[in-house]
Design an enzyme around this catalytic site. Structure first.
Site, PDB file in Angstrom:
ATOM      1  N   TRP A 132       0.801  -1.226   0.000  1.00 19.23           N
ATOM      2  CA  TRP A 132       0.000   0.000   0.000  1.00 19.23           C
ATOM      3  C   TRP A 132       0.830   1.270   0.000  1.00 19.23           C
ATOM      4  O   TRP A 132       0.324   2.353  -0.296  1.00 19.23           O
ATOM      5  CB  TRP A 132      -0.905   0.020   1.240  1.00 19.23           C
ATOM      6  CG  TRP A 132      -0.154  -0.310   2.519  1.00 19.23           C
ATOM      7  CD1 TRP A 132      -0.100  -1.529   3.127  1.00 19.23           C
ATOM      8  CD2 TRP A 132       0.677   0.558   3.296  1.00 19.23           C
ATOM      9  NE1 TRP A 132       0.711  -1.476   4.234  1.00 19.23           N
ATOM     10  CE2 TRP A 132       1.197  -0.203   4.366  1.00 19.23           C
ATOM     11  CE3 TRP A 132       1.018   1.906   3.205  1.00 19.23           C
ATOM     12  CZ2 TRP A 132       2.055   0.342   5.325  1.00 19.23           C
ATOM     13  CZ3 TRP A 132       1.871   2.452   4.155  1.00 19.23           C
ATOM     14  CH2 TRP A 132       2.374   1.673   5.197  1.00 19.23           C
ATOM     15  N   ASN A 133       2.108   1.227   0.359  1.00 26.34           N
ATOM     16  CA  ASN A 133       2.824   2.483   0.648  1.00 26.34           C
ATOM     17  C   ASN A 133       3.117   3.327  -0.584  1.00 26.34           C
ATOM     18  O   ASN A 133       3.137   4.551  -0.514  1.00 26.34           O
ATOM     19  CB  ASN A 133       4.109   2.206   1.445  1.00 26.34           C
ATOM     20  CG  ASN A 133       5.063   1.272   0.751  1.00 26.34           C
ATOM     21  OD1 ASN A 133       4.664   0.441  -0.061  1.00 26.34           O
ATOM     22  ND2 ASN A 133       6.343   1.386   1.069  1.00 26.34           N
ATOM     23  N   ALA A 158      -2.814  -4.490  -1.930  1.00 29.67           N
ATOM     24  CA  ALA A 158      -3.145  -4.400  -0.503  1.00 29.67           C
ATOM     25  C   ALA A 158      -4.602  -3.982  -0.340  1.00 29.67           C
ATOM     26  O   ALA A 158      -5.098  -3.112  -1.067  1.00 29.67           O
ATOM     27  CB  ALA A 158      -2.229  -3.394   0.188  1.00 29.67           C
ATOM     28  N   SER A 159      -5.285  -4.578   0.622  1.00 35.49           N
ATOM     29  CA  SER A 159      -6.725  -4.355   0.768  1.00 35.49           C
ATOM     30  C   SER A 159      -7.076  -2.921   1.155  1.00 35.49           C
ATOM     31  O   SER A 159      -8.148  -2.422   0.797  1.00 35.49           O
ATOM     32  CB  SER A 159      -7.310  -5.329   1.799  1.00 35.49           C
ATOM     33  OG  SER A 159      -6.671  -5.161   3.052  1.00 35.49           O
ATOM     34  N   SER A 209       6.312  -7.249   3.112  1.00 37.54           N
ATOM     35  CA  SER A 209       6.992  -7.590   4.347  1.00 37.54           C
ATOM     36  C   SER A 209       7.799  -8.874   4.184  1.00 37.54           C
ATOM     37  O   SER A 209       7.569  -9.682   3.275  1.00 37.54           O
ATOM     38  CB  SER A 209       5.979  -7.786   5.477  1.00 37.54           C
ATOM     39  OG  SER A 209       5.205  -8.959   5.254  1.00 37.54           O
ATOM     40  N   GLU A 230      10.987  -8.082  -3.204  1.00 33.59           N
ATOM     41  CA  GLU A 230      11.511  -6.796  -2.732  1.00 33.59           C
ATOM     42  C   GLU A 230      10.898  -6.579  -1.365  1.00 33.59           C
ATOM     43  O   GLU A 230       9.710  -6.255  -1.248  1.00 33.59           O
ATOM     44  CB  GLU A 230      11.147  -5.675  -3.717  1.00 33.59           C
ATOM     45  CG  GLU A 230      12.002  -4.430  -3.558  1.00 33.59           C
ATOM     46  CD  GLU A 230      11.509  -3.518  -2.443  1.00 33.59           C
ATOM     47  OE1 GLU A 230      12.094  -3.592  -1.327  1.00 33.59           O
ATOM     48  OE2 GLU A 230      10.563  -2.768  -2.661  1.00 33.59           O
ATOM     49  N   CYS A 264      10.420   1.297   2.170  1.00 37.27           N
ATOM     50  CA  CYS A 264      11.442   0.282   2.424  1.00 37.27           C
ATOM     51  C   CYS A 264      12.840   0.861   2.250  1.00 37.27           C
ATOM     52  O   CYS A 264      13.782   0.428   2.916  1.00 37.27           O
ATOM     53  CB  CYS A 264      11.242  -0.922   1.518  1.00 37.27           C
ATOM     54  SG  CYS A 264      11.231  -0.530  -0.242  1.00 37.27           S
TER      55      CYS A 264
END
Length: 453
Positions: A132-133, A158-159, A209, A230, A264
Site C-alpha cells: 500500500w505504501n 493491498a486491501s 513484508s 523486494e 522500504c
C-alpha cells in the site's frame, strides 16, 4: 458468503467504500482470461506493446489528480507526494517505451556454432503481490516491464488501497490494452497460495513484508516457479567527518520523512561522525520540527497520518521500548490516532528496536561513530540490505570502499531511491531479484539459446 473489504481514511477515520473479495470461481475465471489473452499478446511485437505503453503514459497524465486523491484518501500520503508518485510512473513508461526494443532484441553470441544467439521470450501469466505504501509506483515498476516482455499480469494489491487497485486496471483498459493483459485480482492474503498453485501462473513478484515474502517464495518454490522479492530495509545514512553537513541534513529529512517514513528504502539509521554529530543533530532537529503535519489533502502538508492506526502503534512501541532502554527523544515521540510525530532519538545502542528492527514510520535514531570502519560495521549490522547513503567530499575514497557495504545499492551524496534506468533490489533479508532497468524487464522471460551448426 464472500468477505467484504472496508476502506477507511486514516486521517479522519471516515468510511470510504466496501469492496468484495473474489471467490474461487471468479479467481479461476480471471486467471483463465489472463491465459487466453496471453496467447495473443505474446505474438505482438515489442513495438506494438510500446505503443500501448505510450498511450498509458498519456492516460496517467490525464487521470493524475484522481489517482493522487484516491491515494491520499486511502493511505494518507500527502497530496504533493501522491502526485509526484503518479508522475514518476509516467517517467517509467517513457523510459521503457524508449528502451524496451533494445533490451529485448536477440543477442548474438560467439561460440563454436555457425550461428548462435539468445532470444527473450515471455513466460506467461505473472502474479504481482503489491503493498500500500506506493500503491501506483510499486505496481508500475513490476507490471510495465513484464507486459512489455509479452507477459500478462494479475495484481493482488493491498486491501486498504482497494480503490487505487481498481483505478489501475481502469487506466490500463482506458489506454486500450486488451482485457486480460492487466487485471486487478481482489483477493485476501489467504487466497494468494491457491493462485500461485494454479498451473497457469508461471511466476510471482512480491513487494512487501519479510513474512509475506517468505510465504510467497515458499509456495512458489514448491511449484518450481520463479519469484522476485523486494522486502524490507533498514538503510544506513552515513555522514562522514568531511561531509557538507548542511547538504546532508537537507537530504536526510527527505530520505527519512518522505511518505511519512513508510518506505522500504527510507534512511532508517543515521550514522554521524563524532566531530559533526552535535551540529548534525541540531540542524536535523530544526528541519524536522519545521515539517507541516496535518490534512494530507492540503498541498502544504509534509507529514500525514500513517496508513493505519496499528502501524502508528507499532512505531510508538518501538520508540517507547528504546527509550526504556536508555534512548533519548530529541523531538517528537508522540502519537494521536494514526499520526505519529516526526521523531529523532540519540543515545541509541545497537540492541534497541529503533536500530535493530525496521521502523516503518517517521522515527530515526542518530548514532555517532569515530572511524569509517566503525560506520561500515554499524551499517552492516542489519538483517536487511537494500541500500546505504554516504555523505563525503572524498568521493573517490568512498567509491573504492563501496564493496564493503552489504547492500543492493550505494548512493554517494544522495538519498537511496529507485530510478527506471537503474536496477533495484536488495540482498540478505531484503529479498532477491531486480526490478527496473534492463535487469527488470528480463526477470520474467525465457532466456532461450538458439544454436545452429
Amino acid at each position: 458468503m464472500q468477505k467484504i473489504i472496508k476502506t477507511i481514511n486514516p486521517f479522519n477515520n471516515n468510511f470510504l467504500a466496501n469492496y468484495q473479495y473474489l471467490n474461487e470461481v471468479e479467481i479461476s475465471e480471471a486467471v483463465n482470461v489472463s491465459q487466453i489473452t496471453f496467447t495473443g499478446w505474446k505474438n505482438t511485437n515489442v513495438k506494438e506493446r510500446v505503443d500501448f505503453i505510450k498511450t498509458l503514459g498519456f492516460v496517467l497524465t490525464k487521470q493524475q489528480h484522481l489517482l493522487a486523491k484516491t491515494c491520499v484518501l486511502e493511505m494518507g500520503k500527502p497530496l504533493k507526494q501522491a502526485l509526484a508518485e503518479v508522475q514518476k510512473c509516467g517517467v517509467l513508461c517513457d523510459f521503457y517505451a524508449e528502451n524496451a526494443e533494445d533490451f529485448l532484441a536477440p543477442e548474438t553470441i560467439k561460440s563454436d556454432a555457425a550461428e548462435s544467439y539468445v532470444t527473450y521470450e515471455p513466460l506467461g501469466v505473472i502474479l504481482g503481490v503489491m503493498p500500500w505504501n506506493f500503491p501506483y509506483w510499486q505496481v508500475f515498476r513490476f507490471a510495465v516491464p513484464a507486459i512489455l516482455a509479452g507477459n500478462t499480469v494479475l495484481v493482488k494489491h493491498a486491501s486498504n488501497v482497494a480503490g487505487c487497485a481498481q483505478l489501475l486496471e481502469d487506466i490500463f483498459l482506458e489506454a486500450g490494452f486488451p482485457k486480460g493483459v492487466y487485471q486487478n485480482l481482489l483477493i485476501a492474503s489467504g487466497q494468494v497460495e491457491e493462485v500461485i498453485n494454479n498451473p497457469i501462473i508461471k511466476a510471482v513478484s512480491l513487494t512487501g513484508s519479510e513474512k509475506a515474502g517468505a510465504a510467497v517464495a515458499s509456495t512458489a518454490a514448491k511449484q518450481i516457479k520463479k519469484a522476485v522479492l523486494e522486502l524490507g530495509g533498514s538503510n544506513a545514512f552515513i555522514v562522514c567527518e568531511d561531509a557538507n553537513v548542511e547538504d546532508a541534513v537537507s537530504v536526510a529529512v527527505t530520505a527519512r520523512m518522505q511518505n511519512t517514513g513508510q518506505s522500504c528504502i527510507a534512511a532508517k539509521r543515521f550514522l554521524v561522525h563524532d566531530s559533526v554529530f552535535d551540529i548534525f543533530v541540531e540542524k536535523f532537529r530544526s528541519k524536522v520540527e519545521a515539517l507541516q503535519s496535518g490534512d494530507p489533502m492540503l498541498e502544504t502538508t509534509d507529514i500525514g497520518p500513517l496508513a493505519r492506526v496499528d502501524l502508528a502503534e507499532d512505531v510508538e512501541k518501538q520508540v517507547n521500548k528504546s527509550v526504556e532502554m536508555g534512548a533519548k527523544v530529541v523531538t517528537g515521540g508522540t502519537r494521536e490516532g494514526a499520526f505519529y510525530s516526526p521523531t529523532v532519538l540519540i543515545n541509541v545502542t545497537t540492541d534497541m528496536p529503533v536500530f535493530k528492527e525496521e521502523v516503518f514510520g517517521p522515527a530515526v535514531p542518530v548514532v555517532p561513530f569515530s572511524s569509517f570502519e566503525e560506520a561500515v560495521n554499524l551499517s552492516n549490522q542489519s538483517e536487511f540490505g537494500l541500500g546505504v547513503t554516504i555523505f563525503s567530499k572524498d568521493v573517490e575514497n568512498i567509491k573504492r570502499k563501496a564493496h564493503l557495504f552489504e547492500e543492493g545499492a550505494v548512493f554517494i551524496n544522495a538519498m537511496v531511491k529507485s530510478d527506471p534506468a537503474l536496477p533495484f533490489g536488495g540482498v540478505k533479508r531484503s529479498g532477491y531479484g531486480r526490478e527496473l532497468a534492463e535487469n527488470g524487464i528480463k526477470e520474467f522471460v525465457n532466456v532461450k539459446t538458439i544454436y545452429i551448426k
